[in-house]
Design an enzyme around this catalytic site. Structure first.
Site, PDB file in Angstrom:
ATOM      1  N   HIS A   1       1.896  -6.170   2.129  1.00  0.00           N
ATOM      2  CA  HIS A   1       1.930  -5.051   1.194  1.00  0.00           C
ATOM      3  C   HIS A   1       3.376  -4.600   0.977  1.00  0.00           C
ATOM      4  O   HIS A   1       4.180  -4.554   1.906  1.00  0.00           O
ATOM      5  CB  HIS A   1       1.091  -3.909   1.778  1.00  0.00           C
ATOM      6  CG  HIS A   1       0.968  -2.726   0.899  1.00  0.00           C
ATOM      7  ND1 HIS A   1       0.402  -2.775  -0.363  1.00  0.00           N
ATOM      8  CD2 HIS A   1       1.328  -1.429   1.096  1.00  0.00           C
ATOM      9  CE1 HIS A   1       0.425  -1.574  -0.897  1.00  0.00           C
ATOM     10  NE2 HIS A   1       0.980  -0.741  -0.039  1.00  0.00           N
TER      11      HIS A   1
ATOM     12  N   SER B   1       2.565   0.674  -4.656  1.00  0.00           N
ATOM     13  CA  SER B   1       1.399   1.078  -3.871  1.00  0.00           C
ATOM     14  C   SER B   1       0.639   2.209  -4.580  1.00  0.00           C
ATOM     15  O   SER B   1       0.238   2.051  -5.734  1.00  0.00           O
ATOM     16  CB  SER B   1       1.841   1.455  -2.459  1.00  0.00           C
ATOM     17  OG  SER B   1       0.743   1.552  -1.583  1.00  0.00           O
TER      18      SER B   1
ATOM     19  N   ASP C   1      -2.020  -8.827   1.426  1.00  0.00           N
ATOM     20  CA  ASP C   1      -2.123  -7.422   1.071  1.00  0.00           C
ATOM     21  C   ASP C   1      -3.577  -7.129   0.716  1.00  0.00           C
ATOM     22  O   ASP C   1      -4.166  -7.792  -0.146  1.00  0.00           O
ATOM     23  CB  ASP C   1      -1.207  -7.129  -0.117  1.00  0.00           C
ATOM     24  CG  ASP C   1      -1.199  -5.676  -0.559  1.00  0.00           C
ATOM     25  OD1 ASP C   1      -2.004  -4.879  -0.034  1.00  0.00           O
ATOM     26  OD2 ASP C   1      -0.381  -5.347  -1.443  1.00  0.00           O
TER      27      ASP C   1
END
Length: 309
Positions: free
Chosen positions: A285, A162, A255
């Protein structure tokens, strides 16, 4: 070489994945904290006001050896196999959290798995969040730590998930510019362009169980500390990629950050950089960090990358 790898398709997501997306994440707040500027600002302020908590869970030490040292003023944890033999390689892993959230148990669990199953030393830097230092200094310090490790060991894999994936790529760009290059880059659902201005990202926002555009932009603005949001230190997709080592990207099609992983693959192709895109249909995600069949499969693939290279 640029490759796209799609895991074997199934008729639907696993039960565990559906429970996490539709039950667990909403109970924990899910994307709600990012759906308005006001909520995100309150969340960031609350995080900044409370004491920092980043130490590894105690039970982690049952599976791996954990030690801490300070590098360039940051706490850096070393996670290694319990066996005495020296690890085969070193991974520098930057945790995610939109640059405003602390490291979590899921991040520590991934670091432990990397250490145990790939016989690696996994270094986990605890970098300053939000506006405490700002993106420019975080990238500079992260690259100094990476350079120090390369000089000590001769090689380094840079990884992150991320926001940590974006930071991993930004650090790798800074390393290359200094004349050093990691041996490999592994990115999990990376946040590569904090502007989130691709048309398809708005459509994906409805399916993303964790992230929303307005909140992410506010988190990015906080972390940028005055940097333009297209600056490669915070949006490394806008940097010059030529000269980077092989990159592997894990991404799910539900995502909001997925389109930028495709853009990275295209830019790598134009720059002569090897990039493998491992894309999982219907996955959310950071799905490789989740306790699901799909997550376990992605983690096996990640370990293989470290063992086989």
């Amino acid at each position: 070489m640029v490759r796209a790898v799609t895991p074997p398709a199934t008729s639907r997501a696993s039960l565990q994945n559906r429970l996490i997306v539709h039950v667990v994440l909403p109970i924990r707040g899910g994307k709600r904290r990012y759906t308005s500027l006001e909520r995100t600002s309150r969340h960031i302020a609350a995080r900044a006001a409370r004491p920092t908590r980043f130490t590894p869970p105690r039970r982690l030490r049952r599976r791996v050896a954990v030690s801490r040292e300070d590098r360039q003023g940051w706490p850096v944890y070393s996670v290694q196999p319990l066996e005495i033999r020296p690890p085969s390689r070193t991974v520098l892993y930057f945790h995610g959290g939109a640059y405003v959230n602390e490291i979590t148990r899921s991040h520590w669990a991934l670091a432990a798995r990397i250490a145990r199953e790939a016989s690696c030393r996994c270094l986990v830097p605890i970098y300053p969040l939000g506006a405490r230092t700002g993106a420019a200094q975080v990238v500079a310090t992260g690259s100094e730590i990476a350079a120090q490790v390369i000089e000590q060991t001769g090689e380094l894999v840079v990884a992150g998930d991320s926001a940590g994936g974006g930071l991993a790529l930004a650090v790798s760009l800074a390393l290359r510019d200094s004349g050093l290059t990691p041996s490999q880059i592994i990115l999990v659902s990376p946040w590569l362009d904090v502007r989130i201005d691709q048309p398809e990202q708005r459509a994906l926002e409805r399916r993303d169980a964790m992230l929303a555009v307005v909140g992410l932009r506010e988190a990015a603005r906080t972390y940028a500390c005055g940097l333009p949001l297209d600056d490669p230190r915070i949006s490394p997709l806008n940097g010059e990629l030529r000269g980077l080592p092989p990159i592997t990207v894990f991404t799910g099609t539900n995502d909001i950050l997925n389109p930028d992983s495709h853009r990275l693959r295209e830019r790598c192709s134009a720059s002569g950089v090897s990039c493998e895109l491992v894309e999982a249909p219907g996955m959310p995600h950071v799905y490789p960090l989740m306790p699901t069949p799909e997550g376990r499969g992605a983690r096996r693939r990640l370990v293989e990358l470290l063992v086989d290279s």
